[in-house]
Write an enzyme that holds these catalytic residues in place. Structure first.
Site, PDB file in Angstrom:
ATOM      1  N   LEU A  16       4.138  -1.867  -0.915  1.00 36.61           N
ATOM      2  CA  LEU A  16       3.929  -0.992   0.231  1.00 36.61           C
ATOM      3  C   LEU A  16       2.539  -1.280   0.781  1.00 36.61           C
ATOM      4  O   LEU A  16       1.631  -1.641   0.026  1.00 36.61           O
ATOM      5  CB  LEU A  16       4.022   0.488  -0.171  1.00 36.61           C
ATOM      6  CG  LEU A  16       5.353   0.992  -0.739  1.00 36.61           C
ATOM      7  CD1 LEU A  16       5.212   2.442  -1.183  1.00 36.61           C
ATOM      8  CD2 LEU A  16       6.464   0.861   0.292  1.00 36.61           C
ATOM      9  N   ASP A  17       2.362  -1.123   2.066  1.00 34.04           N
ATOM     10  CA  ASP A  17       1.044  -1.287   2.651  1.00 34.04           C
ATOM     11  C   ASP A  17       0.044  -0.371   1.965  1.00 34.04           C
ATOM     12  O   ASP A  17       0.395   0.689   1.441  1.00 34.04           O
ATOM     13  CB  ASP A  17       1.059  -0.947   4.141  1.00 34.04           C
ATOM     14  CG  ASP A  17       1.923  -1.883   4.954  1.00 34.04           C
ATOM     15  OD1 ASP A  17       2.209  -2.993   4.477  1.00 34.04           O
ATOM     16  OD2 ASP A  17       2.319  -1.499   6.065  1.00 34.04           O
ATOM     17  N   LYS A  18      -1.200  -0.742   2.019  1.00 36.56           N
ATOM     18  CA  LYS A  18      -2.255   0.077   1.428  1.00 36.56           C
ATOM     19  C   LYS A  18      -2.208   1.510   1.958  1.00 36.56           C
ATOM     20  O   LYS A  18      -2.359   2.472   1.208  1.00 36.56           O
ATOM     21  CB  LYS A  18      -3.615  -0.548   1.732  1.00 36.56           C
ATOM     22  CG  LYS A  18      -4.797   0.250   1.206  1.00 36.56           C
ATOM     23  CD  LYS A  18      -6.110  -0.436   1.539  1.00 36.56           C
ATOM     24  CE  LYS A  18      -7.289   0.385   1.037  1.00 36.56           C
ATOM     25  NZ  LYS A  18      -8.595  -0.278   1.354  1.00 36.56           N
TER      26      LYS A  18
END
Length: 441
Positions: free
Chosen positions: A242-244
């Site tokens: 998942l994106d940061k």
């Protein structure tokens, strides 16, 4: 029945958005953020038949006893497994890594590629380190699966929000602002660092890290996590990312068989993933399918872009389904549910920008504070504007949350599903927008 939304003169993007009259499959708990359950019980038992392997000799350094829930023939470690076999006449011309993968059930392609590159594979008595080497009928292949390289990241005592755990998999609720795995600039404090400490898996103290790739959203299929040079060394096995800035559910494999099995599910797009977001504006139509390739933005290398043919370049097929759950603040924002058919880097963020509703707080893709203010001020009372400015200035990430995750358990064959509500930063801004006006579509 599906009908294409006709393109308008002012824009060609609408031809890539399909409006569907088919009943949108969504459980009642997805309709309201406040009613989302933490975890649901398995709903369906599937039969899982391990693929028969025909290698002549099997040797393994692993002494681990098989899990009692595993199917016969499943392995959790492939270190030292040896394959000695001639290519069958029915196989035709095949890539070496692909052919070996078809002969050893459950192993990841990345592990095989690592073995080939390590000089542990020979064809007709000649060592080859080329994974794309073509084998043909009659070729004699000898292969020894390499040892797993210890993950070059330090275990750290980081609190983890564990939603589910057994001997094979771990489901974690990732907080926003946490990077999934080490990379230059983020060598510590990552989810992998925390999982290494939690699972007490072996590691080597080193300044080396897994990858210099940016955080990406979910499975980047054959050229992402599942076949990268780093995938074979990831312990525990990060199957997707998942994106940061994205919060929510993420599954981790705790052994090699589970990693390979879950990776295959991502590749086949059978993993069930539901996201919710807050957008700048309201999508039109209120429900649809965005089917637009995504590739690297040539003007900004840290950003992806929806790219329309014929100038696709390196863009890859990407499809997202969305549905407006709630119209907020007189149409200045919306609570939108997303279901992914593919898993490209920043897919939801790029598709949301493409249809004209970037995610609230997504500075990279246009969901800036100024844009949000301009939309909301024109639709709300002046008395709300000061509080609105304060609220928007406090948003430090794209308002995107991985709400639900479902997959087939790699060892029991059961379908298991999990859901987890958004964190306070998301729900607080949602509540404030509701106070300015809410409407169900």
């Amino acid at each position: 029945m599906k009908t294409e939304v006709q393109p308008t003169i002012s824009s060609t993007r609408d031809k890539h958005i399909t409006k569907s009259n088919k009943k949108y499959r969504r459980s009642k708990r997805m309709l309201s953020i406040s009613s989302v359950s933490r975890c649901s019980a398995p709903s369906l038992v599937l039969s899982q038949k391990p693929r028969a392997s025909r290698f002549l000799t099997v040797r393994s350094s692993s002494t681990r006893e098989p899990n009692s829930n595993q199917n016969p023939g499943q392995r959790t470690s492939y270190s030292g497994v040896k394959l000695e076999e001639s290519v069958d006449s029915k196989s035709g011309k095949s890539r070496l890594d692909s052919w070996i993968s078809s002969r050893i059930s459950g192993i990841s392609r990345a592990r095989i590629q690592s073995s080939i590159k390590s000089g542990l594979v020979s064809v007709n008595g000649k060592v080859t380190d080329k994974v794309s080497h073509n084998v043909k009928a009659g070729d004699k292949v000898n292969c020894v699966i390499s040892e797993l390289r210890p993950l070059r990241a330090e275990p750290e005592n980081i609190p983890l929000d564990i939603v589910y755990e057994d001997e094979n998999v771990l489901v974690v609720n990732k907080p926003a602002h946490m990077v999934v795995h080490p990379a230059p600039g983020n060598a510590t404090g990552t989810l992998v660092n925390g999982i290494l400490h939690h699972c007490s898996l072996p590691t080597v103290s080193s300044k080396e890290v897994l990858s210099d790739a940016e955080d990406v959203s979910v499975d980047d299929d054959d050229e992402g996590l599942c076949s990268s040079p780093y995938a074979a060394s990831v312990r525990p096995g990060i199957v997707h990312r998942l994106d940061k800035g994205t919060s929510g559910l993420l599954v981790v494999a705790k052994d090699e068989h589970s990693h390979a099995h879950l990776s295959e599910q991502f590749k086949l797009h059978t993993i069930k993933r539901v996201y919710v977001s807050l957008t700048c504006g309201v999508p039109a139509p209120l429900a649809g399918r965005v089917d637009v390739p995504i590739g690297r933005d040539v003007s900004n290398r840290i950003r992806m872009a929806a790219i329309v043919e014929p100038n696709r370049g390196q863009a890859r097929h990407a499809s997202s389904r969305y549905k407006v759950i709630e119209i907020l603040a007189g149409g200045g924002s919306a609570l939108v549910e997303w279901r992914l058919e593919t898993g490209r880097t920043h897919q939801i963020r790029a598709h949301a920008k493409y249809i004209g509703v970037p995610l609230l707080g997504d500075e990279v893709y246009g969901g800036t504070q100024n844009m949000a203010l301009s939309l909301l001020r024109s639709r709300t009372q002046p008395s709300c504007h000061r509080q609105l400015s304060l609220s928007l200035s406090g948003i430090e990430r794209p308002c995107l949350h991985a709400l639900a995750l479902g997959f087939t358990h790699p060892c029991t064959g059961k379908e298991i599903h999990f859901s987890c509500p958004p964190p306070p930063d998301f729900t607080e801004i949602l509540s404030q927008l509701r106070e300015m006006g809410t409407e169900k579509p």
